[in-house]
Design a protein around this motif. Sequence first.
Motif, PDB file in Angstrom:
ATOM      1  N   GLY A 370      89.419 -23.975 116.654  1.00  0.00           N
ATOM      2  CA  GLY A 370      90.216 -23.498 117.780  1.00  0.00           C
ATOM      3  C   GLY A 370      91.704 -23.715 117.569  1.00  0.00           C
ATOM      4  N   GLU A 371      92.498 -23.172 118.478  1.00  0.00           N
ATOM      5  CA  GLU A 371      93.955 -23.294 118.413  1.00  0.00           C
ATOM      6  C   GLU A 371      94.480 -23.735 119.771  1.00  0.00           C
ATOM      7  OE1 GLU A 371      95.697 -19.686 117.143  1.00  0.00           O
ATOM      8  OE2 GLU A 371      94.817 -19.742 115.122  1.00  0.00           O
ATOM      9  N   VAL A 372      95.456 -24.628 119.748  1.00  0.00           N
ATOM     10  CA  VAL A 372      96.141 -25.094 120.961  1.00  0.00           C
ATOM     11  C   VAL A 372      97.631 -24.944 120.724  1.00  0.00           C
ATOM     12  CG1 VAL A 372      96.589 -27.035 122.497  1.00  0.00           C
ATOM     13  CG2 VAL A 372      94.296 -26.707 121.551  1.00  0.00           C
ATOM     14  N   THR A 373      98.309 -24.253 121.634  1.00  0.00           N
ATOM     15  CA  THR A 373      99.742 -24.012 121.500  1.00  0.00           C
ATOM     16  C   THR A 373     100.459 -24.594 122.713  1.00  0.00           C
ATOM     17  OG1 THR A 373      99.329 -21.958 120.300  1.00  0.00           O
ATOM     18  CG2 THR A 373     101.547 -22.281 121.198  1.00  0.00           C
ATOM     19  N   VAL A 374     101.439 -25.449 122.431  1.00  0.00           N
ATOM     20  CA  VAL A 374     102.273 -26.043 123.491  1.00  0.00           C
ATOM     21  C   VAL A 374     103.632 -25.370 123.431  1.00  0.00           C
ATOM     22  CG1 VAL A 374     103.295 -28.149 124.406  1.00  0.00           C
ATOM     23  CG2 VAL A 374     101.038 -28.229 123.305  1.00  0.00           C
ATOM     24  N   THR A 375     104.048 -24.774 124.545  1.00  0.00           N
ATOM     25  CA  THR A 375     105.307 -24.023 124.601  1.00  0.00           C
ATOM     26  C   THR A 375     106.217 -24.640 125.656  1.00  0.00           C
ATOM     27  OG1 THR A 375     104.138 -22.006 123.982  1.00  0.00           O
ATOM     28  CG2 THR A 375     106.352 -21.746 124.906  1.00  0.00           C
ATOM     29  N   VAL A 376     107.492 -24.751 125.344  1.00  0.00           N
ATOM     30  CA  VAL A 376     108.511 -25.235 126.281  1.00  0.00           C
ATOM     31  C   VAL A 376     109.577 -24.158 126.396  1.00  0.00           C
ATOM     32  CG1 VAL A 376     110.152 -27.071 126.834  1.00  0.00           C
ATOM     33  CG2 VAL A 376     108.055 -27.609 125.565  1.00  0.00           C
ATOM     34  N   ARG A 377     109.874 -23.749 127.630  1.00  0.00           N
ATOM     35  CA  ARG A 377     110.894 -22.721 127.823  1.00  0.00           C
ATOM     36  C   ARG A 377     111.549 -22.918 129.194  1.00  0.00           C
ATOM     37  NH1 ARG A 377     106.161 -20.002 129.294  1.00  0.00           N
ATOM     38  NH2 ARG A 377     106.310 -18.866 131.277  1.00  0.00           N
ATOM     39  N   ALA A 378     112.720 -22.334 129.350  1.00  0.00           N
ATOM     40  CA  ALA A 378     113.439 -22.365 130.621  1.00  0.00           C
ATOM     41  C   ALA A 378     113.038 -21.149 131.456  1.00  0.00           C
ATOM     42  CB  ALA A 378     114.949 -22.357 130.386  1.00  0.00           C
ATOM     43  N   ALA A 379     112.794 -21.376 132.744  1.00  0.00           N
ATOM     44  CA  ALA A 379     112.408 -20.266 133.630  1.00  0.00           C
ATOM     45  C   ALA A 379     112.584 -20.693 135.079  1.00  0.00           C
ATOM     46  CB  ALA A 379     110.960 -19.841 133.380  1.00  0.00           C
ATOM     47  N   ASP A 380     113.029 -19.756 135.915  1.00  0.00           N
ATOM     48  CA  ASP A 380     113.113 -19.967 137.372  1.00  0.00           C
ATOM     49  C   ASP A 380     113.932 -21.197 137.738  1.00  0.00           C
ATOM     50  OD1 ASP A 380     111.493 -17.756 137.660  1.00  0.00           O
ATOM     51  OD2 ASP A 380     109.644 -18.943 137.730  1.00  0.00           O
ATOM     52  N   GLY A 381     115.021 -21.444 137.023  1.00  0.00           N
ATOM     53  CA  GLY A 381     115.857 -22.583 137.343  1.00  0.00           C
ATOM     54  C   GLY A 381     115.265 -23.922 136.965  1.00  0.00           C
ATOM     55  N   GLY A 382     114.306 -23.936 136.054  1.00  0.00           N
ATOM     56  CA  GLY A 382     113.681 -25.179 135.631  1.00  0.00           C
ATOM     57  C   GLY A 382     113.083 -25.039 134.255  1.00  0.00           C
ATOM     58  N   ILE A 383     112.130 -25.911 133.939  1.00  0.00           N
ATOM     59  CA  ILE A 383     111.491 -25.947 132.628  1.00  0.00           C
ATOM     60  C   ILE A 383     109.985 -25.744 132.797  1.00  0.00           C
ATOM     61  CG2 ILE A 383     111.058 -27.343 130.583  1.00  0.00           C
ATOM     62  CD1 ILE A 383     113.947 -26.465 130.930  1.00  0.00           C
ATOM     63  N   VAL A 384     109.417 -24.864 131.979  1.00  0.00           N
ATOM     64  CA  VAL A 384     107.986 -24.592 131.990  1.00  0.00           C
ATOM     65  C   VAL A 384     107.364 -25.180 130.731  1.00  0.00           C
ATOM     66  CG1 VAL A 384     106.205 -22.812 131.927  1.00  0.00           C
ATOM     67  CG2 VAL A 384     108.195 -22.523 133.392  1.00  0.00           C
ATOM     68  N   LEU A 385     106.319 -25.981 130.907  1.00  0.00           N
ATOM     69  CA  LEU A 385     105.511 -26.503 129.809  1.00  0.00           C
ATOM     70  C   LEU A 385     104.162 -25.802 129.851  1.00  0.00           C
ATOM     71  CD1 LEU A 385     106.299 -30.272 130.386  1.00  0.00           C
ATOM     72  CD2 LEU A 385     107.320 -28.811 128.662  1.00  0.00           C
ATOM     73  N   GLN A 386     103.860 -25.047 128.820  1.00  0.00           N
ATOM     74  CA  GLN A 386     102.617 -24.275 128.777  1.00  0.00           C
ATOM     75  C   GLN A 386     101.717 -24.802 127.670  1.00  0.00           C
ATOM     76  OE1 GLN A 386     101.918 -20.184 126.927  1.00  0.00           O
ATOM     77  NE2 GLN A 386     102.304 -19.662 129.076  1.00  0.00           N
ATOM     78  N   VAL A 387     100.439 -25.007 128.013  1.00  0.00           N
ATOM     79  CA  VAL A 387      99.427 -25.410 127.035  1.00  0.00           C
ATOM     80  C   VAL A 387      98.355 -24.326 127.035  1.00  0.00           C
ATOM     81  CG1 VAL A 387      97.756 -27.146 126.353  1.00  0.00           C
ATOM     82  CG2 VAL A 387      99.910 -27.847 127.402  1.00  0.00           C
ATOM     83  N   ARG A 388      98.225 -23.638 125.902  1.00  0.00           N
ATOM     84  CA  ARG A 388      97.272 -22.533 125.778  1.00  0.00           C
ATOM     85  C   ARG A 388      96.233 -22.899 124.723  1.00  0.00           C
ATOM     86  NH1 ARG A 388      97.601 -16.853 126.492  1.00  0.00           N
ATOM     87  NH2 ARG A 388      99.776 -17.102 127.150  1.00  0.00           N
ATOM     88  N   ASP A 389      94.943 -22.696 125.056  1.00  0.00           N
ATOM     89  CA  ASP A 389      93.885 -22.990 124.088  1.00  0.00           C
ATOM     90  C   ASP A 389      92.992 -21.772 123.925  1.00  0.00           C
ATOM     91  OD1 ASP A 389      91.556 -23.049 125.942  1.00  0.00           O
ATOM     92  OD2 ASP A 389      92.547 -24.815 126.773  1.00  0.00           O
ATOM     93  N   THR A 390      92.075 -21.878 122.985  1.00  0.00           N
ATOM     94  CA  THR A 390      91.141 -20.781 122.695  1.00  0.00           C
ATOM     95  C   THR A 390      89.712 -21.202 122.999  1.00  0.00           C
ATOM     96  OG1 THR A 390      91.002 -21.495 120.386  1.00  0.00           O
ATOM     97  CG2 THR A 390      92.639 -19.792 120.919  1.00  0.00           C
ATOM     98  N   GLY A 391      89.557 -22.122 123.948  1.00  0.00           N
ATOM     99  CA  GLY A 391      88.223 -22.580 124.323  1.00  0.00           C
ATOM    100  C   GLY A 391      87.514 -21.603 125.241  1.00  0.00           C
ATOM    101  N   PRO A 392      86.455 -22.061 125.909  1.00  0.00           N
ATOM    102  CA  PRO A 392      85.674 -21.165 126.771  1.00  0.00           C
ATOM    103  C   PRO A 392      86.396 -20.789 128.059  1.00  0.00           C
ATOM    104  CG  PRO A 392      84.829 -23.409 126.893  1.00  0.00           C
ATOM    105  CD  PRO A 392      85.855 -23.409 125.802  1.00  0.00           C
ATOM    106  N   GLY A 393      87.426 -21.544 128.465  1.00  0.00           N
ATOM    107  CA  GLY A 393      88.142 -21.219 129.694  1.00  0.00           C
ATOM    108  C   GLY A 393      87.351 -21.577 130.936  1.00  0.00           C
ATOM    109  N   MET A 394      87.785 -21.070 132.068  1.00  0.00           N
ATOM    110  CA  MET A 394      87.130 -21.326 133.347  1.00  0.00           C
ATOM    111  C   MET A 394      87.059 -20.040 134.148  1.00  0.00           C
ATOM    112  SD  MET A 394      88.633 -24.901 134.849  1.00  0.00           S
ATOM    113  CE  MET A 394      89.530 -26.005 133.775  1.00  0.00           C
ATOM    114  N   THR A 395      86.077 -19.999 135.032  1.00  0.00           N
ATOM    115  CA  THR A 395      85.972 -18.870 135.956  1.00  0.00           C
ATOM    116  C   THR A 395      86.970 -19.060 137.091  1.00  0.00           C
ATOM    117  OG1 THR A 395      84.273 -19.959 137.292  1.00  0.00           O
ATOM    118  CG2 THR A 395      83.520 -18.661 135.387  1.00  0.00           C
ATOM    119  N   ALA A 396      87.115 -18.026 137.917  1.00  0.00           N
ATOM    120  CA  ALA A 396      88.058 -18.090 139.030  1.00  0.00           C
ATOM    121  C   ALA A 396      87.696 -19.209 140.001  1.00  0.00           C
ATOM    122  CB  ALA A 396      88.110 -16.740 139.749  1.00  0.00           C
TER     123      ALA A 396
END
Length: 475
Positions: A370-396
């Motif tokens: 699998g792959e896990v990507t951690v992203t840091v970026r500026a948005a909406d007057g603040g900082i967004v930390l995003q963690v994206r994986d390729t696992g099974p995920g979740m339902t709604a």
Amino acid sequence: MRRRLVISYLLLMVLVLLALETPLAATLATRETDRVRADRLADATRFASLANPALRGGGSGPLDGELAAYDDLYGVGAAVVDRDGRTVVASKSWGPGPATSSAVEIALAGQQFSGPESMLPWLDEPVVVAVPINDGGEVLGAVVTATPAGKLRRIVASWWLLLAATGLLAVLACVSTAFGLAGWVLRPVTELDAVTHEIAEGDGTARVRLRLGPPELRRLAASFNNMADVVSDVMARQRAFVAHASHQLRNPLTALRLRVEELGPSLTDADGRAEHRLALEETDRLATLLEALLTLARAERAENQRVAVDAAEVAASRVAAWEPLARHRSVALRLDTADVPAYARTVPTAVDQALDALIDNAVKFSGAGGEVTVTVRAADGGIVLQVRDTGPGMTASQLHQATERFWRAPDVQNVDGAGLGLTIVAVLVDASDGRLTMRQGDPRGLVAEVWFPAPEDLVVEPTATEPYTVEAGRN
């Protein structure tokens, strides 16, 4: 609310002024009109006493001069008419009209006439007075005067303007008093609203001042403060109990694990060794649960102190810390961020613990390859930390329940964990005035984003520099 109170006071004041000043304005107009009518009746009566010679054919005598002088002095047209309505003597400004014609008819019928009853500023008709000329009970003619309405209208308008100015001053005084009174009454309510928001945002020490407003609202403020004290005490006791219980259980749990571990060499049966291994796993699971409870208790108990944190630097350190575990599980762990500081304003350790929990879950559920990507970026007057994986995920529905305490998805009940990781992230993010959002990845996996506000004295802007990547190797 203050505006509505002032408007209600103002409306009441305007109604009172209208009720008082409208009759007074009408009375003043009538009084001024009556004064003019009385003067003209007296003058017309004197002229009638001088009009007998003119009506009996003996010449106008002194009447002609009297009417001319009267017209020059007062600007009032006057005339003497005979019983047939013909003008016998008239001043130079005299001009017959509909109002004077009806007045002459009434005077020739033997009655005095004066009108109108009240002169209003917008009326332009003259004040007409007619007096019959009698001789031994016989009506010989009539004296008619027509006073221009201009001067009288100006006098009435002046009175009305004075009343309007007085009313305006009263309204201004009412507005000033109403604002002061409304502020005095609503100041406790305003402060109560502000304190309620502060408590809702996590400041459990906020209280309402008791020496504001009327006695009833002071009692309300005192009751609110008592309620806030009780709620804060209950919450503090609950958090302290969780922390103390978790802490006190760690020592006996450690001793229990050592004793269970020491039983291992004495077990020769295969089933016994299997049960021994399961017992050790359960003690490890219980230790993890206690550690998560302690972390959650500390996060909930933390005050709303804010610190400026370089989220990019923290993300790099956390990715480096989790890289050995990701490599061991054959998961590619990457960091994608601009090579500049990205400052966020959070409670202490919020960024660290949030990233730890999110990366732990991502690595745990991505599986080998699998792959896990951690992203840091500026948005909406603040900082967004995003963690994206390729696992099974979740339902709604699972995403909706993910931050509940001890909740775990049905298909991962046997995976290590206490079900408190996302709960801790949610508590820390909320205490930092941030946002936690999770959604299904495309085409698969889970995307978890944490937004923290930027410090007020810093301007965080996106940059176009090339990002750098940290990648864990695969077995």
